[in-house]
Design a protein around this motif. Structure first.
Motif, PDB file in Angstrom:
ATOM      1  N   SER A 166      32.359  39.826  79.642  1.00  0.00           N
ATOM      2  CA  SER A 166      30.911  39.881  79.449  1.00  0.00           C
ATOM      3  C   SER A 166      30.354  38.477  79.309  1.00  0.00           C
ATOM      4  O   SER A 166      30.962  37.602  78.707  1.00  0.00           O
ATOM      5  CB  SER A 166      30.581  40.681  78.188  1.00  0.00           C
ATOM      6  OG  SER A 166      29.217  40.553  77.882  1.00  0.00           O
ATOM      7  N   MET A 167      29.178  38.264  79.848  1.00  0.00           N
ATOM      8  CA  MET A 167      28.507  36.970  79.727  1.00  0.00           C
ATOM      9  C   MET A 167      27.442  37.004  78.633  1.00  0.00           C
ATOM     10  O   MET A 167      26.630  36.096  78.525  1.00  0.00           O
ATOM     11  CB  MET A 167      27.894  36.572  81.073  1.00  0.00           C
ATOM     12  CG  MET A 167      28.933  36.334  82.155  1.00  0.00           C
ATOM     13  SD  MET A 167      30.170  35.084  81.721  1.00  0.00           S
ATOM     14  CE  MET A 167      29.239  33.605  82.015  1.00  0.00           C
ATOM     15  N   LEU A 168      27.455  38.073  77.810  1.00  0.00           N
ATOM     16  CA  LEU A 168      26.504  38.162  76.704  1.00  0.00           C
ATOM     17  C   LEU A 168      26.706  37.016  75.726  1.00  0.00           C
ATOM     18  O   LEU A 168      27.839  36.635  75.428  1.00  0.00           O
ATOM     19  CB  LEU A 168      26.671  39.479  75.952  1.00  0.00           C
ATOM     20  CG  LEU A 168      25.927  40.677  76.509  1.00  0.00           C
ATOM     21  CD1 LEU A 168      26.337  41.946  75.792  1.00  0.00           C
ATOM     22  CD2 LEU A 168      24.427  40.476  76.429  1.00  0.00           C
ATOM     23  N   VAL A 169      25.623  36.460  75.249  1.00  0.00           N
ATOM     24  CA  VAL A 169      25.652  35.415  74.232  1.00  0.00           C
ATOM     25  C   VAL A 169      24.823  35.928  73.067  1.00  0.00           C
ATOM     26  O   VAL A 169      23.610  36.081  73.178  1.00  0.00           O
ATOM     27  CB  VAL A 169      25.069  34.088  74.770  1.00  0.00           C
ATOM     28  CG1 VAL A 169      25.076  33.039  73.684  1.00  0.00           C
ATOM     29  CG2 VAL A 169      25.840  33.620  75.987  1.00  0.00           C
ATOM     30  N   TYR A 170      25.497  36.221  71.982  1.00  0.00           N
ATOM     31  CA  TYR A 170      24.811  36.739  70.801  1.00  0.00           C
ATOM     32  C   TYR A 170      24.338  35.582  69.927  1.00  0.00           C
ATOM     33  O   TYR A 170      24.904  34.485  69.971  1.00  0.00           O
ATOM     34  CB  TYR A 170      25.766  37.627  69.988  1.00  0.00           C
ATOM     35  CG  TYR A 170      26.227  38.844  70.749  1.00  0.00           C
ATOM     36  CD1 TYR A 170      25.410  39.952  70.879  1.00  0.00           C
ATOM     37  CD2 TYR A 170      27.486  38.864  71.351  1.00  0.00           C
ATOM     38  CE1 TYR A 170      25.827  41.073  71.586  1.00  0.00           C
ATOM     39  CE2 TYR A 170      27.917  39.977  72.061  1.00  0.00           C
ATOM     40  CZ  TYR A 170      27.085  41.075  72.166  1.00  0.00           C
ATOM     41  OH  TYR A 170      27.498  42.172  72.863  1.00  0.00           O
TER      42      TYR A 170
END
Length: 87
Positions: A26-30
């Motif tokens: 995943s390329m999600l950045v929280y």
């Protein structure tokens, strides 16, 4: 499955993106993502054959990749770049 909003029509190049490959992380950045996690995603982007196209797309407004690393930039980095007039 690619990690972006397909409704913004990024272009045919996206199928060659590293993040679009089966099994890509995943390329999600929280907001609480560690610097190590962000840098791992950035390194993945930096070796991508379509980095230039992705960065150009990612710097369009409104942000087409909300919450995701795109063009080797976090959402906050893209927002800052847009304010500086980069595209």
């Amino acid at each position: 499955m690619p990690h972006y909003d397909r409704t913004s029509s990024p272009g045919d190049w996206v199928d060659r993106a590293v993040c679009a490959r089966p099994g890509a992380p995943s390329m999600l950045v929280y907001p609480n993502s560690s610097l190590q996690a962000i840098e791992a995603r950035r390194k993945m982007c930096q070796r991508c054959p379509v980095l230039a196209e992705c960065r150009s797309w990612a710097l369009t407004a409104p942000d087409p990749a909300t919450g995701h690393m795109a063009g080797a930039m976090t959402p906050d980095e893209r927002a800052q770049a847009r304010k500086r007039g980069e595209s």
